[in-house]
Design a protein around this motif. Structure first.
Motif, PDB file in Angstrom:
ATOM      1  N   VAL A 150       0.784  -1.111  -0.114  1.00 17.69           N
ATOM      2  CA  VAL A 150       0.021  -0.133   0.096  1.00 17.69           C
ATOM      3  C   VAL A 150       0.897   1.079   0.116  1.00 17.69           C
ATOM      4  CG1 VAL A 150      -1.615   1.253   1.427  1.00 17.69           C
ATOM      5  CG2 VAL A 150      -1.832  -1.164   1.295  1.00 17.69           C
ATOM      6  N   ARG A 151       0.451   2.242  -0.838  1.00 18.00           N
ATOM      7  CA  ARG A 151       1.112   3.489  -0.561  1.00 18.00           C
ATOM      8  C   ARG A 151       0.310   4.788   0.064  1.00 18.00           C
ATOM      9  NH1 ARG A 151       4.027   5.747  -5.514  1.00 18.00           N
ATOM     10  NH2 ARG A 151       2.038   5.840  -6.377  1.00 18.00           N
ATOM     11  N   VAL A 152       0.931   5.340   0.652  1.00 16.44           N
ATOM     12  CA  VAL A 152       0.141   6.538   1.466  1.00 16.44           C
ATOM     13  C   VAL A 152       0.993   7.769   1.168  1.00 16.44           C
ATOM     14  CG1 VAL A 152      -0.694   7.329   3.743  1.00 16.44           C
ATOM     15  CG2 VAL A 152      -0.797   5.058   3.056  1.00 16.44           C
ATOM     16  N   LEU A 153       0.553   8.630   0.455  1.00 19.70           N
ATOM     17  CA  LEU A 153       1.371   9.719   0.188  1.00 19.70           C
ATOM     18  C   LEU A 153       1.257  11.073   0.768  1.00 19.70           C
ATOM     19  CD1 LEU A 153       1.113   9.407  -3.992  1.00 19.70           C
ATOM     20  CD2 LEU A 153       2.794   8.147  -2.431  1.00 19.70           C
ATOM     21  N   SER A 154       2.012  11.719   1.142  1.00 22.20           N
ATOM     22  CA  SER A 154       1.970  12.965   2.034  1.00 22.20           C
ATOM     23  C   SER A 154       3.250  14.073   1.789  1.00 22.20           C
ATOM     24  CB  SER A 154       1.563  12.575   3.518  1.00 22.20           C
ATOM     25  OG  SER A 154       0.983  13.578   4.211  1.00 22.20           O
ATOM     26  N   GLY A 155       2.919  15.186   1.776  1.00 16.99           N
ATOM     27  CA  GLY A 155       4.138  16.178   1.962  1.00 16.99           C
ATOM     28  C   GLY A 155       4.693  16.328   3.537  1.00 16.99           C
ATOM     29  N   SER A 156       4.115  16.780   4.196  1.00 16.67           N
ATOM     30  CA  SER A 156       4.627  16.806   5.643  1.00 16.67           C
ATOM     31  C   SER A 156       3.600  16.261   6.757  1.00 16.67           C
ATOM     32  CB  SER A 156       4.607  18.250   6.045  1.00 16.67           C
ATOM     33  OG  SER A 156       5.491  19.034   5.055  1.00 16.67           O
ATOM     34  N   PRO A 157       3.696  15.126   6.608  1.00 14.64           N
ATOM     35  CA  PRO A 157       2.591  14.090   7.558  1.00 14.64           C
ATOM     36  C   PRO A 157       3.115  14.330   8.955  1.00 14.64           C
ATOM     37  CG  PRO A 157       4.128  12.419   6.495  1.00 14.64           C
ATOM     38  CD  PRO A 157       4.500  13.994   5.918  1.00 14.64           C
ATOM     39  N   HIS A 158       2.078  14.538   9.790  1.00 17.66           N
ATOM     40  CA  HIS A 158       2.277  14.391  11.255  1.00 17.66           C
ATOM     41  C   HIS A 158       2.644  13.239  11.774  1.00 17.66           C
ATOM     42  CE1 HIS A 158       1.085  14.616  15.583  1.00 17.66           C
ATOM     43  NE2 HIS A 158       1.333  15.760  15.474  1.00 17.66           N
ATOM     44  N   SER A 159       3.425  13.148  12.856  1.00 19.70           N
ATOM     45  CA  SER A 159       3.943  11.841  13.263  1.00 19.70           C
ATOM     46  C   SER A 159       2.922  10.766  13.697  1.00 19.70           C
ATOM     47  CB  SER A 159       4.805  11.829  14.333  1.00 19.70           C
ATOM     48  OG  SER A 159       4.079  12.725  15.465  1.00 19.70           O
ATOM     49  N   SER A 160       1.517  11.160  13.884  1.00 24.19           N
ATOM     50  CA  SER A 160       0.787  10.221  14.139  1.00 24.19           C
ATOM     51  C   SER A 160      -0.002   9.576  13.065  1.00 24.19           C
ATOM     52  CB  SER A 160      -0.474  11.124  14.960  1.00 24.19           C
ATOM     53  OG  SER A 160      -0.994  11.985  13.693  1.00 24.19           O
ATOM     54  N   PRO A 209      -4.764   1.934  -6.836  1.00 25.09           N
ATOM     55  CA  PRO A 209      -5.262   2.904  -5.958  1.00 25.09           C
ATOM     56  C   PRO A 209      -4.418   3.218  -4.878  1.00 25.09           C
ATOM     57  CG  PRO A 209      -6.411   0.928  -5.499  1.00 25.09           C
ATOM     58  CD  PRO A 209      -5.788   0.743  -6.694  1.00 25.09           C
ATOM     59  N   CYS A 210      -4.449   4.209  -4.199  1.00 24.24           N
ATOM     60  CA  CYS A 210      -3.490   4.532  -2.936  1.00 24.24           C
ATOM     61  C   CYS A 210      -4.253   5.683  -2.175  1.00 24.24           C
ATOM     62  CB  CYS A 210      -2.336   5.189  -3.359  1.00 24.24           C
ATOM     63  SG  CYS A 210      -2.400   6.790  -4.204  1.00 24.24           S
ATOM     64  N   VAL A 211      -3.567   6.044  -1.052  1.00 23.17           N
ATOM     65  CA  VAL A 211      -3.985   7.141  -0.205  1.00 23.17           C
ATOM     66  C   VAL A 211      -3.124   8.361  -0.242  1.00 23.17           C
ATOM     67  CG1 VAL A 211      -4.643   7.313   2.200  1.00 23.17           C
ATOM     68  CG2 VAL A 211      -4.773   5.286   1.037  1.00 23.17           C
ATOM     69  N   VAL A 212      -3.847   9.347  -0.119  1.00 19.22           N
ATOM     70  CA  VAL A 212      -3.119  10.592   0.024  1.00 19.22           C
ATOM     71  C   VAL A 212      -3.635  11.720   1.203  1.00 19.22           C
ATOM     72  CG1 VAL A 212      -2.805  13.155  -1.114  1.00 19.22           C
ATOM     73  CG2 VAL A 212      -2.927  10.895  -2.567  1.00 19.22           C
ATOM     74  N   VAL A 213      -2.768  11.789   1.907  1.00 20.55           N
ATOM     75  CA  VAL A 213      -3.016  12.500   3.425  1.00 20.55           C
ATOM     76  C   VAL A 213      -2.335  13.983   3.305  1.00 20.55           C
ATOM     77  CG1 VAL A 213      -2.237  12.967   5.860  1.00 20.55           C
ATOM     78  CG2 VAL A 213      -2.570  10.463   4.904  1.00 20.55           C
ATOM     79  N   ALA A 214      -3.648  14.710   3.208  1.00 24.09           N
ATOM     80  CA  ALA A 214      -3.413  16.323   2.963  1.00 24.09           C
ATOM     81  C   ALA A 214      -3.287  16.755   4.288  1.00 24.09           C
ATOM     82  CB  ALA A 214      -4.453  16.761   2.295  1.00 24.09           C
ATOM     83  N   ASN A 215      -2.280  17.867   4.344  1.00 23.13           N
ATOM     84  CA  ASN A 215      -1.973  18.604   5.868  1.00 23.13           C
ATOM     85  C   ASN A 215      -2.656  19.816   5.741  1.00 23.13           C
ATOM     86  OD1 ASN A 215      -0.375  16.266   6.858  1.00 23.13           O
ATOM     87  ND2 ASN A 215       0.687  16.445   5.002  1.00 23.13           N
ATOM     88  N   ALA A 216      -3.421  20.189   6.433  1.00 26.52           N
ATOM     89  CA  ALA A 216      -4.072  21.588   6.695  1.00 26.52           C
ATOM     90  C   ALA A 216      -3.686  22.010   7.890  1.00 26.52           C
ATOM     91  CB  ALA A 216      -5.550  21.214   6.664  1.00 26.52           C
ATOM     92  N   GLY A 217      -2.561  22.688   7.983  1.00 27.41           N
ATOM     93  CA  GLY A 217      -2.105  23.012   9.571  1.00 27.41           C
ATOM     94  C   GLY A 217      -0.767  22.094   9.825  1.00 27.41           C
ATOM     95  N   THR A 218       0.502  22.330   9.561  1.00 28.77           N
ATOM     96  CA  THR A 218       1.535  21.482   9.877  1.00 28.77           C
ATOM     97  C   THR A 218       1.951  22.174  11.288  1.00 28.77           C
ATOM     98  OG1 THR A 218       2.796  23.005   8.618  1.00 28.77           O
ATOM     99  CG2 THR A 218       2.232  21.093   7.502  1.00 28.77           C
ATOM    100  N   VAL A 219       2.621  21.214  12.170  1.00 30.41           N
ATOM    101  CA  VAL A 219       2.909  21.595  13.313  1.00 30.41           C
ATOM    102  C   VAL A 219       3.902  22.519  13.618  1.00 30.41           C
ATOM    103  CG1 VAL A 219       1.955  19.964  14.805  1.00 30.41           C
ATOM    104  CG2 VAL A 219       4.301  19.642  13.804  1.00 30.41           C
ATOM    105  N   ASN A 220       4.784  22.670  12.347  1.00 26.70           N
ATOM    106  CA  ASN A 220       5.856  23.712  12.625  1.00 26.70           C
ATOM    107  C   ASN A 220       5.770  24.942  12.156  1.00 26.70           C
ATOM    108  OD1 ASN A 220       8.176  21.914  13.658  1.00 26.70           O
ATOM    109  ND2 ASN A 220       8.682  21.187  11.614  1.00 26.70           N
ATOM    110  N   SER A 221       5.011  25.049  10.974  1.00 22.05           N
ATOM    111  CA  SER A 221       4.724  26.343  10.375  1.00 22.05           C
ATOM    112  C   SER A 221       3.095  26.763  10.103  1.00 22.05           C
ATOM    113  CB  SER A 221       5.706  26.795   9.242  1.00 22.05           C
ATOM    114  OG  SER A 221       5.076  25.886   8.134  1.00 22.05           O
TER     115      SER A 221
END
Ligand SMILES: *Cc1c(COP(=O)(O)O)cnc(C)c1O
Length: 464
Positions: free
Chosen positions: A174-184, A226-238
């Motif tokens: 399985v592939r889960v794609l994300s730019g700046s995923p949270h550690s959780s 098919p795969c999964v994309v995790v979008a980040n709406a509010g990253t913890v650093n910035s």
């Protein structure tokens, strides 16, 4: 009945009054309290054989443990992303314990109905449509985990298998794609049997934590199926945001489940000045928003939305004769990891009922103004340097000279009476974060904390 229990039962009203007075005194003193007290933790005691009742327990807590507790409920605890507790949320949480409902199914009283009312209020608050079905869970980690569990079942649907029945192995890689995923997110993938290695980090835009949509499309094209994309709406650093509209457009061309981690960024929806940041969020397949951060309810609260409650129920369905045949898939016992659970909705219900959209918008806008104000002060301070622009409520900065982790720890240690900040690394540079999400924080707190920070800048850049 044990004599200590019997005595407490007789004195219950006066005991509760004394607990209330104790809590009141704590809250009244929270602004003067050292934000991170510098007291050593007491030695752990053995299990009491005879306890002597609530009053004795309260006294022991007050003497041994309370002095070392952080003022995280106060206005200058800016580490991590830490909300406080509005007066109404506190009342809701107290009452949650007092009434101690286990409203996990419709066999119980009206608790589940109250929860559904609260969830529909939250849906409106975040500008989501009715197709987004919500569930309450203990925090954003669990919300991400549930969203990704539904995503896992969706992958199964695309491939003609059911991971809920056959195990995650039925999916293959399985592939889960994300730019700046949270550690959780990695933690969730570990829990779900998909493995941390399934997380593929996609390049971000230059100088940003937001995913580069072009790089994401390239990554989607290299994959098979098919795969999964995790979008980040509010990253913890910035506090950076992926371009959710662009991601939704990509989903029109590629086969993926779109999960949005909007743990605190979802609150951008509350203000017309920031709502554009979560434009497109409603089109996601699943969404995570924390409530114990910016909604300012006590810990143990987040909401999870998805458009595919049918798949969610496939994962979390819990059938047993003694739980009754009644109810439907909407019963919370069939939607979340927990079976028995507290009436978690009550604190959120109380604060939304008491302050409404308008009151919570004011908290969000004041926090954003505080973040901008601190950033402007740091920009003008010789010893400090901003690392990223403020997009929402997070200020990411470092020492102007020789920003080592050791020198930053010296700074935060010295300022800890006045303000608490947590460390990070931003684009390879050791840094500090100030995240504004407490309902009590005002411009006066920004001023006093900024002074404390300036006075705590380590002098000799060559030492340490
Ligand atoms: C805080 C946070 C989480 C995890 O939340 P918990 O409430 O600690 O479980 C996940 N994602 C983001 C972006 C967060 O800020």
């Amino acid at each position: 009945m044990h004599p200590d229990l019997a005595a407490d039962l007789v004195r219950l009203p006066s005991l509760l009054r004394s607990v209330k007075e104790h809590a009141t005194a704590f809250l009244e003193g929270v602004e003067e309290r050292e934000v991170l007290p510098s007291v050593a933790a007491p030695l752990a005691a053995g299990l009491p054989e005879r306890g002597n009742g609530l009053q004795a327990a309260l006294q022991d807590f007050a003497e041994r443990w309370e002095p070392g507790l952080a003022a995280s409920v106060g206005p200058r605890y800016w580490g991590f992303v830490t909300g406080g507790v509005t007066p109404a949320a506190l009342a809701g949480d107290w009452l949650t314990a007092a009434v101690d409902q286990n409203s996990f199914s419709s066999l119980d009283g009206t608790g589940q109905r109250l929860e559904r009312e609260a969830i529909s209020w939250l849906r409106e608050l975040f500008g989501l449509s009715r197709d987004q079905e919500g569930s309450l869970v203990s925090g954003a980690t669990m919300s991400n985990m549930v969203g990704l569990a539904v995503a896992r079942e969706w992958l199964g649907e695309r491939l003609g298998v059911s991971p809920a029945e056959e195990g995650a192995g039925a999916l293959g890689a399985v592939r889960v794609l994300s730019g700046s995923p949270h550690s959780s997110v990695a933690k969730s993938l570990s829990m779900l049997g998909l493995g941390r290695a399934s997380l593929v980090t996609v390049p971000t835009l230059a100088g940003r934590e937001a995913v580069d949509p072009v790089a994401l499309e390239a990554a989607l094209e290299t994959g098979d199926g098919p795969c999964v994309v995790v979008a980040n709406a509010g990253t913890v650093n910035s506090g950076d945001f992926d371009d959710l509209r662009a991601l939704v457009r990509l989903r029109g061309r590629h086969d993926f489940w779109l999960h949005v981690d909007a743990a605190f960024g979802g609150f951008a929806a509350l203000s017309p000045t920031s709502a554009h940041l979560v434009d497109g969020m409603d089109a996601a397949d699943s969404i995570c928003v924390d409530l114990h951060k910016w909604l300012n309810v006590p810990y143990d609260s987040a909401v999870q939305f998805t458009r595919r409650q049918d798949l969610q129920v496939r994962v979390f369905r819990n059938t047993a004769a003694y739980l009754g045949a009644g109810g439907d898939g909407a019963d919370r016992v069939h939607r979340t990891p927990e079976n028995s659970q507290r009436l978690r909705a009550l604190a959120a219900w109380f604060t939304l009922r008491a302050y409404g959209r308008d009151g919570h918008r004011e908290i969000v806008e004041r926090c954003m103004a505080c973040a901008r104000s601190l950033a402007a002060s740091i920009d003008g301070a010789p010893g400090l340097r901003m690392l990223a622009p403020v997009r929402l409520n997070v200020v990411c900065f470092t020492l102007a000279e020789n920003p080592t982790a050791v020198r930053l720890a010296a700074l935060t240690g010295k300022a800890a009476d006045h303000v608490f900040l947590s460390p990070t690394v931003y684009e390879g540079v050791p840094a500090l974060r100030a995240a504004f999400s407490n309902w009590r924080t005002t411009e006066a707190d920004v001023r006093s904390a900024f002074e404390a920070l300036c006075e705590s800048v380590p002098g000799d850049a060559s030492s340490a």
